[in-house]
Design a protein around this motif. Structure first.
Motif, short mmCIF file in Angstrom:
data_model
loop_
_atom_site.label_atom_id
_atom_site.label_comp_id
_atom_site.label_asym_id
_atom_site.label_seq_id
_atom_site.Cartn_x
_atom_site.Cartn_y
_atom_site.Cartn_z
N SER A 180 56.79 28.54 -1.20
CA SER A 180 57.89 29.05 -0.39
C SER A 180 58.89 27.93 -0.12
CB SER A 180 57.36 29.62 0.93
OG SER A 180 56.72 28.61 1.68
N SER A 181 59.96 28.31 0.62
CA SER A 181 60.89 27.31 1.12
C SER A 181 60.52 26.98 2.55
CB SER A 181 62.33 27.82 1.05
OG SER A 181 63.24 26.79 1.35
N THR A 215 56.39 32.72 6.10
CA THR A 215 55.55 33.89 6.34
C THR A 215 56.21 35.18 5.87
OG1 THR A 215 56.46 34.03 8.58
CG2 THR A 215 54.38 32.84 8.30
N ASN A 216 57.52 35.13 5.59
CA ASN A 216 58.23 36.32 5.14
C ASN A 216 58.67 36.23 3.68
OD1 ASN A 216 58.10 37.53 7.70
ND2 ASN A 216 59.87 36.35 8.40
N SER A 217 59.03 35.06 3.23
CA SER A 217 59.48 34.88 1.85
C SER A 217 58.57 33.87 1.15
CB SER A 217 60.92 34.36 1.80
OG SER A 217 61.84 35.40 2.01
N TYR A 218 57.86 34.34 0.14
CA TYR A 218 56.97 33.45 -0.58
C TYR A 218 56.63 34.04 -1.94
CZ TYR A 218 53.47 36.75 1.20
OH TYR A 218 52.78 37.90 1.51
N LEU A 234 58.51 28.38 -12.38
CA LEU A 234 58.83 29.45 -11.44
C LEU A 234 60.10 29.07 -10.70
CD1 LEU A 234 55.74 29.73 -12.02
CD2 LEU A 234 55.46 30.42 -9.64
N THR A 235 61.21 29.74 -11.01
CA THR A 235 62.48 29.49 -10.32
C THR A 235 62.83 30.74 -9.52
OG1 THR A 235 63.24 28.04 -12.09
CG2 THR A 235 64.90 28.85 -10.57
N VAL A 236 63.06 30.57 -8.22
CA VAL A 236 63.26 31.72 -7.34
C VAL A 236 64.49 31.51 -6.45
CG1 VAL A 236 60.83 32.35 -7.29
CG2 VAL A 236 61.70 30.73 -5.62
N ASP A 237 65.00 32.63 -5.97
CA ASP A 237 66.06 32.64 -4.95
C ASP A 237 65.51 33.44 -3.77
OD1 ASP A 237 68.32 32.61 -3.45
OD2 ASP A 237 69.51 33.91 -4.76
N PHE A 238 64.97 32.74 -2.79
CA PHE A 238 64.40 33.42 -1.63
C PHE A 238 65.53 34.01 -0.77
CE2 PHE A 238 60.77 30.39 -2.30
CZ PHE A 238 59.82 31.37 -2.59
N LEU A 239 65.26 35.14 -0.14
CA LEU A 239 66.26 35.78 0.71
C LEU A 239 66.29 35.17 2.10
CD1 LEU A 239 65.89 39.52 -0.32
CD2 LEU A 239 67.42 37.77 -1.22
N ILE A 253 47.15 35.44 -15.20
CA ILE A 253 48.00 34.85 -14.18
C ILE A 253 48.97 35.92 -13.70
CG2 ILE A 253 49.72 33.07 -13.65
CD1 ILE A 253 48.46 31.35 -15.81
N THR A 254 48.99 36.13 -12.38
CA THR A 254 49.86 37.13 -11.78
C THR A 254 50.75 36.45 -10.75
OG1 THR A 254 48.18 38.84 -12.09
CG2 THR A 254 49.95 39.31 -10.52
N LEU A 255 52.05 36.76 -10.79
CA LEU A 255 53.04 36.15 -9.91
C LEU A 255 53.74 37.27 -9.14
CD1 LEU A 255 54.58 33.90 -12.69
CD2 LEU A 255 52.85 33.19 -11.04
N SER A 256 53.77 37.17 -7.83
CA SER A 256 54.45 38.19 -7.03
C SER A 256 55.31 37.51 -5.97
CB SER A 256 53.43 39.13 -6.37
OG SER A 256 52.47 38.41 -5.62
N ILE A 257 56.41 38.15 -5.62
CA ILE A 257 57.35 37.58 -4.66
C ILE A 257 57.53 38.57 -3.51
CG2 ILE A 257 59.38 38.50 -5.87
CD1 ILE A 257 60.80 35.84 -5.12
N SER A 258 57.50 38.07 -2.28
CA SER A 258 57.54 38.96 -1.12
C SER A 258 58.96 39.33 -0.72
CB SER A 258 56.83 38.30 0.06
OG SER A 258 57.56 37.17 0.49
#
Length: 291
Positions: free
Chosen positions: A235-236, A106-109, A96-101, A63-68
């Motif tokens: 994404s958000s 299409t830009n943050s995911y 998976l807890t994230v803070d998108f910018l 399992i691979t997780l990447s954030i843009s």
């Protein structure tokens, strides 16, 4: 009885028994394999990991997780909330807890990839792949100039699979959603449909369960065809909060989902019907006797 007939019957019985043994072995080999997060340790903060010998099957799952665009806050196998209804009783999922910018998908995911490997870590196909995604919700409802916005909006999209010949497909899977996950088939995106969470964080559904703990805020995705690699995106959504002073959209707040247990078949061989195997053996015996 003619000794020749007896000899033939013995041969047929042996073959019949051999078919039954092979059939039972095949059933055993096709038993579903489950990557159970209660029994699997994900190294906190890791963005890629190979879970070896899943369920004693000899299969490995990478399992691979990447954030843009954004920051990881939590990456860990952790217990889902045990809400008022006790629906999941604290079962673990990969959180998976994230803070998108920013909140434009299409830009943050986050891209989630799953690869299925044999004991030598070579890519290998599996069948009947299935897993749940939990805690698909949205943040607090904020009104601005009569319109509704949210501090975040969980959106799942872009399910893609590859078969053993590396042919890709975005159509060969089945999605089942809870009542608080909206299928947005008309979204202005090449990756539609989008699956949007509609239950506000901190509120409760008709089962008196929060979004963290409710089947209504989850979805299941499955593939019947053999696959050796799948991916999807998180994404958000485009309905996140506006900055009321600068009149533009701002970074959504922290948001998270949980990936549940992953199950798949450990054999690609078709399983014959038991009645077919038994009938074949009995017909062989009858033909010898009546002949």
């Amino acid at each position: 009885m003619n000794p020749h007939i007896i000899g033939f019957m013995i041969i047929v019985l042996r073959n019949f028994i051999a078919h039954i043994i092979a059939f039972l072995a095949l059933i055993h080999s096709c038993t579903a394999v489950v990557l159970d997060w209660n029994q699997t340790d994900w190294s906190a903060g890791s963005t890629s990991q190979i879970i070896t010998n899943v369920g004693g099957s000899g299969y490995n799952v990478q399992i691979t997780l990447s954030i843009s665009s954004g920051n990881w806050v939590t990456l860990d196998d952790t217990a889902r909330y045990d809400g008022n209804d006790g629906l999941y009783n604290g079962d673990e999922s990969l959180q998976l807890t994230v803070d998108f910018l920013n909140n434009i998908y299409t830009n943050s995911y986050v891209m989630v990839e799953m690869r299925f490997l044999n004991e030598y870590n070579s890519i290998t196909p599996v069948n009947n792949l299935s897993f749940d995604i939990f805690d698909i919700d949205r943040g607090a409802d904020v009104k601005y100039k009569g319109n509704s916005y949210y501090t975040y909006e969980d959106v799942i999209w872009g399910f893609t699979s590859y078969d053993e010949n590396w042919n890709s497909s975005t159509q060969n899977h089945t999605v089942t959603t809870g009542s608080n996950v909206y299928t947005d088939a008309n979204a202005s995106s090449n990756n539609r449909p989008l699956y949007r969470g509609t239950l506000a964080d901190g509120s409760y559904d008709d089962q008196n369960a929060s979004a963290h703990d409710s089947s209504s805020s989850s979805m299941n995705v499955s593939w019947n065809d053999p696959v050796n690699y799948v991916k999807f995106y998180y994404s958000s959504g485009s309905n996140a909060l506006w900055d009321q002073d600068k009149q533009h959209k701002i970074s959504p707040s922290l948001q998270s989902i949980g990936i549940g247990n992953i199950s798949f078949g450990d054999s690609l061989q078709p399983v014959p019907e038991a009645s077919t195997v038994i009938s074949a053996g009995l017909l062989g015996i009858a033909a010898l006797v009546l002949g």
